[in-house]
Design a protein around this motif. Sequence first.
Motif, PDB file in Angstrom:
ATOM      1  N   THR A 297      46.652 -28.836  46.726  1.00 49.45           N
ATOM      2  CA  THR A 297      46.855 -30.356  46.244  1.00 49.45           C
ATOM      3  C   THR A 297      47.979 -30.736  47.073  1.00 49.45           C
ATOM      4  O   THR A 297      48.592 -29.941  47.517  1.00 49.45           O
ATOM      5  N   ALA A 298      48.046 -32.141  47.201  1.00 50.11           N
ATOM      6  CA  ALA A 298      49.084 -32.726  47.943  1.00 50.11           C
ATOM      7  C   ALA A 298      50.473 -32.758  47.176  1.00 50.11           C
ATOM      8  O   ALA A 298      50.158 -32.537  45.759  1.00 50.11           O
ATOM      9  N   GLY A 299      51.475 -32.966  47.786  1.00 49.10           N
ATOM     10  CA  GLY A 299      52.662 -33.239  46.779  1.00 49.10           C
ATOM     11  C   GLY A 299      53.966 -32.537  47.539  1.00 49.10           C
ATOM     12  O   GLY A 299      53.790 -31.889  48.634  1.00 49.10           O
ATOM     13  N   ASP A 300      55.024 -32.266  46.833  1.00 48.44           N
ATOM     14  CA  ASP A 300      56.358 -31.655  47.244  1.00 48.44           C
ATOM     15  C   ASP A 300      56.111 -30.041  46.938  1.00 48.44           C
ATOM     16  O   ASP A 300      55.679 -30.030  45.845  1.00 48.44           O
ATOM     17  N   TYR A 301      56.597 -29.479  47.785  1.00 49.38           N
ATOM     18  CA  TYR A 301      56.618 -27.812  47.797  1.00 49.38           C
ATOM     19  C   TYR A 301      57.809 -27.486  48.172  1.00 49.38           C
ATOM     20  O   TYR A 301      58.430 -27.858  49.049  1.00 49.38           O
ATOM     21  N   THR A 302      58.410 -26.464  47.414  1.00 45.87           N
ATOM     22  CA  THR A 302      59.833 -25.972  47.588  1.00 45.87           C
ATOM     23  C   THR A 302      59.892 -24.403  47.983  1.00 45.87           C
ATOM     24  O   THR A 302      59.039 -23.660  47.281  1.00 45.87           O
ATOM     25  N   ILE A 303      60.184 -23.768  48.996  1.00 45.24           N
ATOM     26  CA  ILE A 303      60.604 -22.405  49.246  1.00 45.24           C
ATOM     27  C   ILE A 303      61.812 -22.220  48.740  1.00 45.24           C
ATOM     28  O   ILE A 303      62.808 -22.934  49.250  1.00 45.24           O
ATOM     29  N   SER A 304      62.057 -21.059  47.820  1.00 49.27           N
ATOM     30  CA  SER A 304      63.232 -20.866  47.476  1.00 49.27           C
ATOM     31  C   SER A 304      63.777 -19.382  47.623  1.00 49.27           C
ATOM     32  O   SER A 304      62.886 -18.586  47.471  1.00 49.27           O
ATOM     33  N   ARG A 305      65.106 -19.087  47.708  1.00 46.97           N
ATOM     34  CA  ARG A 305      65.356 -17.684  47.548  1.00 46.97           C
ATOM     35  C   ARG A 305      65.555 -17.211  46.040  1.00 46.97           C
ATOM     36  O   ARG A 305      66.356 -17.971  45.363  1.00 46.97           O
ATOM     37  N   VAL A 306      64.828 -16.212  45.503  1.00 45.84           N
ATOM     38  CA  VAL A 306      64.995 -16.045  44.100  1.00 45.84           C
ATOM     39  C   VAL A 306      66.206 -15.112  43.816  1.00 45.84           C
ATOM     40  O   VAL A 306      67.191 -15.326  42.986  1.00 45.84           O
ATOM     41  N   LEU A 307      66.240 -14.111  44.572  1.00 50.34           N
ATOM     42  CA  LEU A 307      67.517 -12.845  44.519  1.00 50.34           C
ATOM     43  C   LEU A 307      67.096 -12.141  45.763  1.00 50.34           C
ATOM     44  O   LEU A 307      66.289 -12.025  46.712  1.00 50.34           O
ATOM     45  N   ASP A 308      68.408 -11.853  46.460  1.00 51.61           N
ATOM     46  CA  ASP A 308      68.628 -10.808  47.491  1.00 51.61           C
ATOM     47  C   ASP A 308      69.583  -9.892  47.353  1.00 51.61           C
ATOM     48  O   ASP A 308      70.653 -10.155  46.533  1.00 51.61           O
ATOM     49  N   TYR A 309      69.342  -8.622  47.958  1.00 51.59           N
ATOM     50  CA  TYR A 309      70.269  -7.659  48.086  1.00 51.59           C
ATOM     51  C   TYR A 309      70.424  -7.165  49.618  1.00 51.59           C
ATOM     52  O   TYR A 309      70.269  -6.154  49.808  1.00 51.59           O
ATOM     53  N   ILE A 310      70.514  -8.245  50.400  1.00 45.07           N
ATOM     54  CA  ILE A 310      70.647  -8.217  51.766  1.00 45.07           C
ATOM     55  C   ILE A 310      72.099  -8.126  51.973  1.00 45.07           C
ATOM     56  O   ILE A 310      72.859  -8.771  51.445  1.00 45.07           O
ATOM     57  N   PRO A 311      72.675  -7.274  52.831  1.00 50.01           N
ATOM     58  CA  PRO A 311      74.035  -7.213  53.436  1.00 50.01           C
ATOM     59  C   PRO A 311      74.533  -8.498  53.515  1.00 50.01           C
ATOM     60  O   PRO A 311      73.919  -9.336  54.389  1.00 50.01           O
ATOM     61  N   SER A 312      75.932  -8.859  53.371  1.00 53.09           N
ATOM     62  CA  SER A 312      76.212  -9.938  53.389  1.00 53.09           C
ATOM     63  C   SER A 312      76.406 -10.592  54.999  1.00 53.09           C
ATOM     64  O   SER A 312      76.709 -11.681  55.322  1.00 53.09           O
TER      65      SER A 312
END
Length: 440
Positions: A297-312
Amino acid sequence: LITREAKAVSGSGNFIINRETPDYPQDYYSIWSAPVLEADSQISAIFTNDIITYKYDSSQNPSAYVQVNNGDNMVTGQGYFIRSDSYTGSLTRTFDGTVNNGDLVHPIYYNGPTDNFNLIGNPYASALNWSEFYDDNSDVIEGTMYYWNQSQVGPNNSASDYISYNSTGSSEPGTTGDIATGLGVFVKSIQSGSVTFKNTHRVVGSNDQFFRSSSNPDDGKSWFRLSGSSGYSPILIGFVPGATDEYENTHDGIFVNEGASIEFYSFIDSGKYEIQGREELQANQSVQVPLGFQVTTAGDYTISRVLDYIPSEFEIMLEDTVENTMTDMRTSDYTFNLSSPAEYNSRFIMHYNYASVLSTNDLVDESKHIRSYFQGNTLKTKANLDQEIKAIQLYDITGKELVRSSYNENLNVRSLRTGIYIVNYILDDSKLITKKVIKK
């Protein structure tokens, strides 16, 4: 030595095992298996309200969902889709009988590389560790299992709502490799044969929730979602010991939610994955992971970071190659609009960039007095300093020097890709001011 391994069951008489159903609305499915003997597991005696029951029959070619008579007994090691037909909310299901024990064998079918799913279930009254089970059955099945976790009713029931798990981790944070008693999961076969459940696969605990726990180690994993009005699709990218950047069925989970209203995946070559295991991150390294998606479907979509344990020390940057933007996923989500249903398999790239690529020796705390930015292929500098700038150096994010020049506030550079760059300004007393610049 402390071990989680469960001991074989001893004693006689019936055992009573109570399990709570998920708190689902009417018409939502959950997957069940029986921890008691087949003779003690009549479906209608356990699921006492009006229900509809299906099994996934992989012995057929092609495999098919088949409705099951509720007067039947649940086959040991088999998983069943069960839907409440006239009740909402959570219910207690009681298994009353002799518990399964010892080695238990269940058939596995393979109809080809695109028809190789089998629905199995934990046959024990204790949790079952997936890694131990897989290690003993790796000649028959792949290394990823798929939990069902329904989030919406409707036409996506047959395609969406799977959570996957393998040696890298789970496609959503919070799911462990311990399969609770009474729970069924999907596995993918690599050949026909059988799997064997053993007492050595059983573990103490990990039975408090139907398919979740809430423990996540700090071990190089990062989770993301693509969300829209019709739901979301998760992925895991994990830099973990033992993984490589090539496909391995122990560490890479193939994307299975084809046909869902929102599909989100990463790529290894041309293959789509909801779990991607990669070599552990190294200092002075920059890693790019291509992403793809499809929406109905058309519309707004969002890519988000849920959680990470990647070194700072590493930045996590999302590149949109269509809009020529870079977004720091630790500080903000990225929202975009689609005017129609779409599939993009080369639009987004997730960058893991090692940020500490330059020495900070003799760094001058005057960077706020310099503004740097790209305008086309020109690096522009606006400076308000007491000292004169003598020279300028430009590096990519891996620390590779691209330009070394006498200072010019309008420095022409060769064509550069979108991304993050480091600029060194060398002052007349040989001290440095370092700036980070994003080329869009």
